[in-house]
Enzyme design. Structure first.
Site, PDB file in Angstrom:
ATOM      1  CE  LYS A  35      -4.008  -0.390   2.123  1.00 18.68           C
ATOM      2  NZ  LYS A  35      -5.148  -0.492   3.075  1.00 18.68           N
ATOM      3  CG  PHE A 152     -19.428  11.441  11.750  1.00 20.71           C
ATOM      4  CD1 PHE A 152     -20.412  10.571  12.288  1.00 20.71           C
ATOM      5  CD2 PHE A 152     -18.936  12.037  12.642  1.00 20.71           C
ATOM      6  CE1 PHE A 152     -20.740  10.483  13.702  1.00 20.71           C
ATOM      7  CE2 PHE A 152     -19.076  12.240  14.066  1.00 20.71           C
ATOM      8  CZ  PHE A 152     -19.837  11.475  14.322  1.00 20.71           C
ATOM      9  NE  ARG A 154     -22.023  11.256   2.610  1.00 27.24           N
ATOM     10  CZ  ARG A 154     -22.636  12.100   1.609  1.00 27.24           C
ATOM     11  NH1 ARG A 154     -23.956  11.732   1.053  1.00 27.24           N
ATOM     12  NH2 ARG A 154     -22.161  13.115   1.248  1.00 27.24           N
ATOM     13  CG  LEU A 253     -36.345   7.840   4.522  1.00 25.31           C
ATOM     14  CD1 LEU A 253     -37.618   9.000   4.733  1.00 25.31           C
ATOM     15  CD2 LEU A 253     -36.919   6.842   5.499  1.00 25.31           C
ATOM     16  CG  HIS A 254     -33.062   6.523  -1.630  1.00 29.27           C
ATOM     17  ND1 HIS A 254     -34.106   7.119  -2.435  1.00 29.27           N
ATOM     18  CD2 HIS A 254     -32.348   7.290  -1.074  1.00 29.27           C
ATOM     19  CE1 HIS A 254     -33.457   8.673  -2.164  1.00 29.27           C
ATOM     20  NE2 HIS A 254     -32.878   8.609  -1.560  1.00 29.27           N
ATOM     21  CB  CYS A 263     -19.541   1.919   8.516  1.00 30.27           C
ATOM     22  SG  CYS A 263     -17.862   2.375   8.201  1.00 30.27           S
TER      23      CYS A 263
HETATM   24  N1  LIG Z   1     -14.582   3.145   5.553  1.00 25.38           N
HETATM   25  C1  LIG Z   1     -15.493   4.207   6.079  1.00 25.38           C
HETATM   26  O1  LIG Z   1     -16.393   4.655   5.266  1.00 25.38           O
HETATM   27  C2  LIG Z   1     -15.538   4.398   7.280  1.00 25.38           C
HETATM   28  C3  LIG Z   1     -16.188   5.592   7.790  1.00 25.38           C
HETATM   29  C4  LIG Z   1     -16.218   6.114   9.122  1.00 25.38           C
HETATM   30  C5  LIG Z   1     -15.269   5.485   9.800  1.00 25.38           C
HETATM   31  N2  LIG Z   1     -14.666   4.227   9.574  1.00 25.38           N
HETATM   32  C6  LIG Z   1     -13.849   3.479  10.662  1.00 25.38           C
HETATM   33  O2  LIG Z   1     -12.585   3.822  10.387  1.00 25.38           O
HETATM   34  C7  LIG Z   1     -11.611   2.984  10.848  1.00 25.38           C
HETATM   35  C8  LIG Z   1     -10.767   2.447   9.643  1.00 25.38           C
HETATM   36  O3  LIG Z   1     -11.524   2.072   8.587  1.00 25.38           O
HETATM   37  P1  LIG Z   1     -11.145   1.782   6.941  1.00 25.38           P
HETATM   38  O4  LIG Z   1     -12.124   1.551   6.160  1.00 25.38           O
HETATM   39  O5  LIG Z   1     -10.133   2.868   6.817  1.00 25.38           O
HETATM   40  O6  LIG Z   1     -10.178   0.494   7.199  1.00 25.38           O
HETATM   41  P2  LIG Z   1      -9.141  -0.283   6.136  1.00 25.38           P
HETATM   42  O7  LIG Z   1      -9.142  -1.547   6.402  1.00 25.38           O
HETATM   43  O8  LIG Z   1      -9.343   0.368   4.779  1.00 25.38           O
HETATM   44  O9  LIG Z   1      -7.960   0.423   6.791  1.00 25.38           O
HETATM   45  C9  LIG Z   1      -6.992   0.168   7.732  1.00 25.38           C
HETATM   46  C10 LIG Z   1      -5.636   0.393   7.322  1.00 25.38           C
HETATM   47  O10 LIG Z   1      -4.822   0.289   8.706  1.00 25.38           O
HETATM   48  C11 LIG Z   1      -3.554  -0.583   8.558  1.00 25.38           C
HETATM   49  N3  LIG Z   1      -3.205  -1.062   9.996  1.00 25.38           N
HETATM   50  C12 LIG Z   1      -3.714  -1.899  10.792  1.00 25.38           C
HETATM   51  N4  LIG Z   1      -2.861  -1.703  11.951  1.00 25.38           N
HETATM   52  C13 LIG Z   1      -2.055  -1.014  11.579  1.00 25.38           C
HETATM   53  C14 LIG Z   1      -0.700  -0.442  12.269  1.00 25.38           C
HETATM   54  N5  LIG Z   1      -0.586  -0.956  13.881  1.00 25.38           N
HETATM   55  N6  LIG Z   1      -0.085   0.470  12.084  1.00 25.38           N
HETATM   56  C15 LIG Z   1      -0.261   0.576  10.761  1.00 25.38           C
HETATM   57  N7  LIG Z   1      -1.061   0.298   9.953  1.00 25.38           N
HETATM   58  C16 LIG Z   1      -2.001  -0.321  10.577  1.00 25.38           C
HETATM   59  C17 LIG Z   1      -4.056  -1.649   7.793  1.00 25.38           C
HETATM   60  O11 LIG Z   1      -3.046  -2.137   6.973  1.00 25.38           O
HETATM   61  C18 LIG Z   1      -5.001  -0.990   6.921  1.00 25.38           C
HETATM   62  O12 LIG Z   1      -4.320  -0.451   5.499  1.00 25.38           O
HETATM   63  C19 LIG Z   1     -12.497   1.669  11.408  1.00 25.38           C
HETATM   64  O13 LIG Z   1     -12.678   1.612  12.708  1.00 25.38           O
HETATM   65  C20 LIG Z   1     -13.941   2.179  10.460  1.00 25.38           C
HETATM   66  O14 LIG Z   1     -14.952   1.438  11.293  1.00 25.38           O
HETATM   67  C21 LIG Z   1     -14.541   3.746   8.497  1.00 25.38           C
END
Ligand SMILES: NC(=O)c1ccc[n+]([C@@H]2O[C@H](COP(=O)([O-])OP(=O)(O)OC[C@H]3O[C@@H](n4cnc5c(N)ncnc54)[C@H](O)[C@@H]3O)[C@@H](O)[C@H]2O)c1
Length: 434
Positions: A35, A152, A154, A253-254, A263
């Protein structure tokens, strides 16, 4: 300010790039060397509109960098964000906090002076307390603040959401940490984005309450859609009729095939578990989880019914695999359950998605992939719209009908009007439209 972002996934990468764009100096860290290598070569590991240009510009301005090496990025940073994954734990569905705690331990080793460690990951109530305990246990000498700053945004609209949020929620237990967080978001504050300062536990719970409420809204209209089909009503008109009431609001509401994504499924489940642990079950959310789980597979039954009761040996074409448009995210996508249900019933599946096929391949067996919507429909006995990508909104229905083996259109997103589809000779099945 100097900021370290631990985790460069959807949230870490978008947040890091946006914070750099505000003028901060940001290093995004990730454990995944592929990555980081991709990012250093200017390739985005995820599909998110506008992200490549934003990243390129901030890298060029030397405000944004990527590394696998946490230590130098954390040393000297004033704010260290934890944005690692918190997936559902296998077995019990509680949030798996092992990545968060591992990151906290690494951060503890690397801190050199006062900094605020901020959980941006979605974490259950009390996680901030545990992060603080880990930091103080590892480094009793350390002067450190611990804050919660749930995200928050999207997927698909992430940059706009981060830069123009409805609100920013910051949970901090002391004024010094709160002041650092205020400085992080000062550029947004100037744009009058409301910042809510709360206690840490309140901030943590706010995120779950928000997602659970939105999931409930979707599930509510999905059940009303089912009722509409039975009583001869139209769910889109019902949704408009209630959504124009400001107390209800038109969004979420879709009616559709059930919520998915990275999430809502895991966060609703984690909230259910937390509430049970505290002996105050959130029964509405428990029901939402159960209803939504059943709904995804029920969509396969809907397709089977539209095909006359059997899909054995039939070719079913699916348009859209990702859980929503404008992302390549396949996590908990309804398409996965729908395809499994159809394959179990003997269907042959061909699918097309504008961005999600690479992510989908390892998750699906026995699926053929097409190059576009028309190639997907060629010779199919049914066409199913699963995700409402813009590319599927204005398909040439006459052309589709001419190339399909049978004119069956199952529109799980109500993209087409039934009258229009029927005029083109399709047998049409939408959601909540009689
Ligand atoms: N995806 C969304 O739309 C969204 C929106 C709001 C909140 N969140 C929350 O945000 C958090 C992250 O979600 P995401 O979708 O970005 O996850 P993701 O899986 O896309 O990314 C997480 C990243 O963290 C890295 N990682 C894990 N442990 C690590 C460490 N010790 N050091 C360095 N890197 C490390 C992983 O390799 C991965 O690339 C979650 O808790 C999720 O619920 C996500």
């Amino acid at each position: 300010m100097r900021i370290a972002m631990i985790g460069s996934g959807y949230v870490g990468l978008v947040s890091g790039a946006c914070l750099a764009d505000f003028g901060h100096e940001v290093v995004c860290i990730d454990k995944d060397p592929d990555k980081i290598a991709a990012l250093n070569e200017g390739r985005m590991p995820i599909y998110e509109p506008g992200l490549d240009a934003l990243v390129a510009e901030n890298v060029r301005q030397k405000r944004l960098a990527f590394s696998t090496d946490l230590k130098p990025a954390v040393a000297g940073a004033q704010a260290v964000f934890i944005a690692v994954g918190t997936p559902s734990r296998r077995g019990d569905g509680f949030a798996d906090l092992s990545y968060v705690y591992a990151a906290a331990r690494e951060i503890a080793e690397a801190l050199t002076g006062y900094a605020v460690v901020v959980t941006k990951s979605t974490v259950p109530v009390g996680t901030g307390d545990e992060v603080e305990r880990i930091l103080r246990e590892a480094r009793p000498d350390l002067d450190v603040g611990v804050a919660s700053n749930p995200e928050f945004l999207r997927e698909g609209a992430a940059i706009g959401d981060f830069k123009r949020p409805d609100r920013i929620v910051i949970g901090a237990e002391d004024a010094r940490a709160a002041a650092v967080m205020q400085e992080v978001y000062r550029p947004l504050y100037l744009n009058q984005a409301p910042i809510l300062f709360t206690g840490r536990r309140t901030a943590e719970l706010t995120k779950y309450a928000a997602n659970a409420f939105l999931a409930t809204k979707i599930t509510f209209i999905n059940e009303i859609a089912d009722l509409c089909e039975q009583v001869g009503a139209n769910v889109q008109e019902v949704a408009r009729g209630i959504g124009l009431d400001n107390r209800i609001g038109a969004k979420f509401l879709h009616a559709g095939p059930g919520y998915g994504g990275s999430c809502f499924p895991k966060d609703t489940l984690a909230l259910v578990k937390t509430a049970q642990d505290y002996c105050t079950p959130v029964r509405i959310v428990e029901t939402v989880v159960a209803v939504n789980d059943q709904r995804k597979r029920a969509m396969a039954r809907k397709v089977i019914a539209a095909c006359g009761g059997s899909v054995r040996g039939k070719r079913v074409a699916l348009l859209g695999l990702t859980f929503k448009p404008n992302t390549d995210d396949m996590r908990d996508a309804p398409s996965l359950s729908i395809i499994a249900g159809l394959q179990d019933a003997g269907a042959r599946i061909v699918a097309y998605d504008p961005e999600g096929m690479e992510q989908a391949r390892p998750l699906l067996q026995g699926v053929d992939y097409a190059e576009d919507a028309y190639a997907c429909a060629e010779g199919a006995d049914a066409l199913v719209i699963v995700t409402e990508w813009n590319a599927f909104r204005a398909l040439d229905l006459a052309r589709l009908k001419a190339m399909m083996a049978a004119p069956v259109l199952v529109d799980l997103r109500n993209v087409y009007a039934s009258a229009d589809a029927e005029q083109h000779g399709f047998a049409y099945a939408g959601i909540g439209v009689a």
